[in-house]
Design a protein around this motif. Structure first.
Motif, PDB file in Angstrom:
ATOM      1  N   VAL A  72      52.134  43.479  19.012  1.00 26.56           N
ATOM      2  CA  VAL A  72      52.958  42.839  17.989  1.00 26.56           C
ATOM      3  C   VAL A  72      53.796  43.865  17.236  1.00 26.56           C
ATOM      4  CG1 VAL A  72      52.898  41.507  15.848  1.00 26.56           C
ATOM      5  CG2 VAL A  72      51.390  40.878  17.752  1.00 26.56           C
ATOM      6  N   VAL A  73      53.228  45.013  16.886  1.00 28.56           N
ATOM      7  CA  VAL A  73      53.937  46.000  16.068  1.00 28.56           C
ATOM      8  C   VAL A  73      54.977  46.754  16.876  1.00 28.56           C
ATOM      9  CG1 VAL A  73      53.693  48.065  14.644  1.00 28.56           C
ATOM     10  CG2 VAL A  73      51.976  46.244  14.506  1.00 28.56           C
ATOM     11  N   GLN A  74      54.564  47.370  17.992  1.00 30.23           N
ATOM     12  CA  GLN A  74      55.482  48.214  18.758  1.00 30.23           C
ATOM     13  C   GLN A  74      56.335  47.441  19.760  1.00 30.23           C
ATOM     14  OE1 GLN A  74      52.185  48.679  18.485  1.00 30.23           O
ATOM     15  NE2 GLN A  74      51.648  50.834  18.186  1.00 30.23           N
ATOM     16  N   GLY A  75      55.889  46.247  20.161  1.00 30.61           N
ATOM     17  CA  GLY A  75      56.607  45.518  21.187  1.00 30.61           C
ATOM     18  C   GLY A  75      56.345  46.031  22.590  1.00 30.61           C
ATOM     19  N   THR A  76      55.350  46.914  22.734  1.00 28.87           N
ATOM     20  CA  THR A  76      55.024  47.495  24.037  1.00 28.87           C
ATOM     21  C   THR A  76      54.359  46.455  24.926  1.00 28.87           C
ATOM     22  OG1 THR A  76      54.675  49.630  22.973  1.00 28.87           O
ATOM     23  CG2 THR A  76      53.786  49.373  25.186  1.00 28.87           C
ATOM     24  N   LYS A  77      54.743  46.451  26.199  1.00 26.07           N
ATOM     25  CA  LYS A  77      54.135  45.559  27.178  1.00 26.07           C
ATOM     26  C   LYS A  77      52.990  46.275  27.882  1.00 26.07           C
ATOM     27  CE  LYS A  77      57.414  42.383  26.666  1.00 26.07           C
ATOM     28  NZ  LYS A  77      57.147  41.027  26.122  1.00 26.07           N
ATOM     29  N   LEU A  78      51.922  45.537  28.146  1.00 27.03           N
ATOM     30  CA  LEU A  78      50.816  46.091  28.900  1.00 27.03           C
ATOM     31  C   LEU A  78      50.159  45.003  29.729  1.00 27.03           C
ATOM     32  CD1 LEU A  78      47.831  46.285  26.527  1.00 27.03           C
ATOM     33  CD2 LEU A  78      50.101  46.491  25.543  1.00 27.03           C
ATOM     34  N   ILE A  79      49.294  45.441  30.640  1.00 28.94           N
ATOM     35  CA  ILE A  79      48.634  44.529  31.561  1.00 28.94           C
ATOM     36  C   ILE A  79      47.142  44.508  31.256  1.00 28.94           C
ATOM     37  CG2 ILE A  79      48.078  44.048  33.975  1.00 28.94           C
ATOM     38  CD1 ILE A  79      50.997  43.592  33.305  1.00 28.94           C
ATOM     39  N   GLN A  80      46.586  43.307  31.163  1.00 31.97           N
ATOM     40  CA  GLN A  80      45.149  43.136  30.990  1.00 31.97           C
ATOM     41  C   GLN A  80      44.573  42.600  32.297  1.00 31.97           C
ATOM     42  OE1 GLN A  80      43.894  40.024  28.306  1.00 31.97           O
ATOM     43  NE2 GLN A  80      41.897  40.956  27.950  1.00 31.97           N
ATOM     44  N   ARG A  81      43.679  43.382  32.898  1.00 29.14           N
ATOM     45  CA  ARG A  81      42.983  42.949  34.114  1.00 29.14           C
ATOM     46  C   ARG A  81      41.533  42.670  33.748  1.00 29.14           C
ATOM     47  NH1 ARG A  81      45.036  44.104  39.161  1.00 29.14           N
ATOM     48  NH2 ARG A  81      43.053  44.916  39.949  1.00 29.14           N
ATOM     49  N   ARG A  82      41.016  41.518  34.131  1.00 33.46           N
ATOM     50  CA  ARG A  82      39.694  41.106  33.668  1.00 33.46           C
ATOM     51  C   ARG A  82      38.915  40.427  34.795  1.00 33.46           C
ATOM     52  NH1 ARG A  82      39.780  35.162  30.768  1.00 33.46           N
ATOM     53  NH2 ARG A  82      40.946  34.119  32.409  1.00 33.46           N
ATOM     54  N   VAL A  83      37.632  40.193  34.529  1.00 31.54           N
ATOM     55  CA  VAL A  83      36.787  39.399  35.410  1.00 31.54           C
ATOM     56  C   VAL A  83      36.391  38.142  34.647  1.00 31.54           C
ATOM     57  CG1 VAL A  83      34.634  39.265  36.693  1.00 31.54           C
ATOM     58  CG2 VAL A  83      35.904  41.415  36.633  1.00 31.54           C
ATOM     59  N   PRO A  84      36.940  36.977  35.011  1.00 30.02           N
ATOM     60  CA  PRO A  84      36.527  35.743  34.330  1.00 30.02           C
ATOM     61  C   PRO A  84      35.032  35.497  34.505  1.00 30.02           C
ATOM     62  CG  PRO A  84      38.507  35.396  35.662  1.00 30.02           C
ATOM     63  CD  PRO A  84      37.974  36.741  36.017  1.00 30.02           C
ATOM     64  N   ARG A  85      34.447  34.850  33.525  1.00 33.21           N
ATOM     65  CA  ARG A  85      33.006  34.649  33.519  1.00 33.21           C
ATOM     66  C   ARG A  85      32.540  33.899  34.776  1.00 33.21           C
ATOM     67  NH1 ARG A  85      33.066  32.225  29.308  1.00 33.21           N
ATOM     68  NH2 ARG A  85      32.735  33.956  27.854  1.00 33.21           N
ATOM     69  N   ALA A  86      33.235  32.833  35.127  1.00 31.99           N
ATOM     70  CA  ALA A  86      32.823  32.033  36.285  1.00 31.99           C
ATOM     71  C   ALA A  86      32.929  32.833  37.581  1.00 31.99           C
ATOM     72  CB  ALA A  86      33.669  30.765  36.373  1.00 31.99           C
ATOM     73  N   GLU A  87      34.007  33.616  37.698  1.00 32.90           N
ATOM     74  CA  GLU A  87      34.191  34.412  38.909  1.00 32.90           C
ATOM     75  C   GLU A  87      33.134  35.503  39.008  1.00 32.90           C
ATOM     76  OE1 GLU A  87      36.257  33.824  41.268  1.00 32.90           O
ATOM     77  OE2 GLU A  87      37.508  32.288  40.354  1.00 32.90           O
ATOM     78  N   GLY A  88      32.824  36.141  37.880  1.00 28.69           N
ATOM     79  CA  GLY A  88      31.820  37.194  37.894  1.00 28.69           C
ATOM     80  C   GLY A  88      30.439  36.665  38.224  1.00 28.69           C
ATOM     81  N   ARG A  89      30.137  35.423  37.804  1.00 27.93           N
ATOM     82  CA  ARG A  89      28.836  34.850  38.098  1.00 27.93           C
ATOM     83  C   ARG A  89      28.668  34.636  39.598  1.00 27.93           C
ATOM     84  NH1 ARG A  89      29.366  30.379  35.380  1.00 27.93           N
ATOM     85  NH2 ARG A  89      28.816  31.372  33.399  1.00 27.93           N
ATOM     86  N   GLU A  90      29.745  34.244  40.265  1.00 24.70           N
ATOM     87  CA  GLU A  90      29.673  33.972  41.701  1.00 24.70           C
ATOM     88  C   GLU A  90      29.865  35.228  42.549  1.00 24.70           C
ATOM     89  OE1 GLU A  90      32.533  31.002  42.596  1.00 24.70           O
ATOM     90  OE2 GLU A  90      31.604  29.457  41.339  1.00 24.70           O
ATOM     91  N   ARG A  91      30.651  36.185  42.020  1.00 29.45           N
ATOM     92  CA  ARG A  91      30.939  37.405  42.797  1.00 29.45           C
ATOM     93  C   ARG A  91      30.734  38.611  41.882  1.00 29.45           C
ATOM     94  NH1 ARG A  91      36.829  36.439  45.017  1.00 29.45           N
ATOM     95  NH2 ARG A  91      37.073  35.412  43.001  1.00 29.45           N
ATOM     96  N   GLU A  92      29.504  39.051  41.782  1.00 28.85           N
ATOM     97  CA  GLU A  92      29.177  40.115  40.838  1.00 28.85           C
ATOM     98  C   GLU A  92      29.854  41.438  41.188  1.00 28.85           C
ATOM     99  OE1 GLU A  92      25.199  42.248  38.971  1.00 28.85           O
ATOM    100  OE2 GLU A  92      25.070  40.248  39.860  1.00 28.85           O
ATOM    101  N   TYR A  93      30.226  41.627  42.450  1.00 32.97           N
ATOM    102  CA  TYR A  93      30.887  42.874  42.834  1.00 32.97           C
ATOM    103  C   TYR A  93      32.223  43.058  42.124  1.00 32.97           C
ATOM    104  CZ  TYR A  93      33.965  40.112  45.866  1.00 32.97           C
ATOM    105  OH  TYR A  93      34.896  39.219  46.339  1.00 32.97           O
ATOM    106  N   LEU A  94      32.801  41.984  41.582  1.00 33.36           N
ATOM    107  CA  LEU A  94      34.058  42.112  40.850  1.00 33.36           C
ATOM    108  C   LEU A  94      33.897  43.001  39.624  1.00 33.36           C
ATOM    109  CD1 LEU A  94      35.375  38.427  41.020  1.00 33.36           C
ATOM    110  CD2 LEU A  94      36.180  40.390  42.339  1.00 33.36           C
ATOM    111  N   TYR A  95      32.720  42.980  39.006  1.00 32.63           N
ATOM    112  CA  TYR A  95      32.470  43.875  37.874  1.00 32.63           C
ATOM    113  C   TYR A  95      32.541  45.333  38.318  1.00 32.63           C
ATOM    114  CZ  TYR A  95      30.739  39.738  35.377  1.00 32.63           C
ATOM    115  OH  TYR A  95      30.624  38.515  34.774  1.00 32.63           O
TER     116      TYR A  95
END
Length: 326
Positions: free
Chosen positions: A36-59
């Motif tokens: 919000v302050v700087q206006g810098t763009k960035l990427i957030q890569r995550r493991v959704p809870r449902a996906e992580g429960r089924e495929r723990e290797y994603l963590y």
């Protein structure tokens, strides 16, 4: 988009909270944020809870991306190259763990198949092999260089997705499919080597420059610009610096100061602590799951006379002592 707080650890391990505006999740594993302050763009890569429960290797893949990003920052802190993604932070003990990276540049090379001019072909080739050379100097093998992980902005390549990267010299794990994964990598023999990335980069360049599908080894007669790298597909490939020399491209490591690998550097220690905290959380009992505690080993049951034997011996000794003292 409404501003929202985002709490995480910086690469040095410091906890911070940034106010961000988040674009909708078109991809459940990745979204774009704006500070919000700087206006810098960035990427957030995550493991959704449902996906992580089924495929723990994603963590594990997400943690590996953070670890490799931290290694690059440690080695390249004073002159970070444009060809590689930059780690900005991570939160690995959250319910939905994530890493923050610098914004993507350019577009995937899939959008440029068969459409690059000669000068663009040479620039793409030089920049991609620069990226491989920098990774090799940091002791990293990407292992997933393919059209989906190579971006191009018309001047400089950006390699993305370090989740499958490993350290050079580690045992090769079977990964990838032809034509982009090298035969040794597909079979999982030997140790990980920059030669794996050189093979993959050569295949990406052939596919992008010619626009042609590849079944096995490419016919470089269709790509004169790639003649200098014909042996990256051989059993005795050149080194990354040798490839750049053939292409008349200066070795980037002559101008990029390479820091020593400080194994005890605080940022890495903080990352390790966060990783262990997440793993402890994963190991906790899942909702509704019954955990059987191990039964400690017990001594075998003794016969009845063995249990009374010490008392009998004591009685006999007392009788003998009484008789002697009379």
């Amino acid at each position: 988009m409404e501003p929202e707080p985002l709490s995480f650890n910086t690469p040095d391990g410091d906890p911070v909270t940034w106010e961000v505006e988040a674009e909708p999740w078109h991809d459940p594993f990745e979204r774009r944020l704006t500070l919000v302050v700087q206006g810098t763009k960035l990427i957030q890569r995550r493991v959704p809870r449902a996906e992580g429960r089924e495929r723990e290797y994603l963590y594990d893949l997400l943690e590996n991306e953070a670890r490799m990003g931290a290694r690059l920052l440690t080695r390249l802190r004073r002159a970070y190259p444009a060809e590689l993604p930059r780690l900005l932070g991570y939160s690995l003990d959250a319910d939905e763990p994530f890493v923050l990276l610098s914004d993507h540049r350019g577009e995937p090379v899939t959008r440029h198949f068969g459409s690059l001019l000669i000068a663009e072909q040479r620039a793409l080739q030089a920049s991609l092999f620069r990226a491989v050379r920098i990774l090799s100097a940091c002791g990293i093998v990407h292992r997933r260089i393919e059209p989906a992980t190579v971006r191009w902005d018309g001047a400089v390549v950006q390699l993305t997705d370090l989740s499958h990267a490993t350290l050079a010299g580690d045992r090769r794990l079977r990964l990838g499919e032809p034509p982009y994964a090298s035969p040794a990598q597909r079979s999982g023999t030997g140790v990980a080597s920059t030669s794996d990335d050189l093979w993959s980069a050569g295949m990406v360049l052939y596919r992008t420059i010619t626009g042609r599908e590849i079944a096995d080894l490419p016919d470089l007669a269709a790509a004169p610009a790639l003649q200098p790298i014909h042996d990256v597909f051989s059993g005795a490939p050149p080194s990354a610096p040798e490839v750049l020399t053939r292409l008349r491209v200066p070795d980037p490591m002559q101008s990029i100061p390479l820091e020593q690998d400080l194994g005890l550097e605080e940022g890495r220690a903080a990352f390790d602590r966060a990783r262990e905290a997440r793993r402890e959380g994963v190991a906790a009992t899942a909702e509704g799951e019954t955990v059987v505690q191990p039964v400690p080993p017990t001594e075998p049951r003794r016969p009845w006379w063995a249990r009374w034997l010490p008392l009998a011996v004591l009685v006999v000794l007392l009788v003998v002592l009484w008789l002697v003292t009379r």
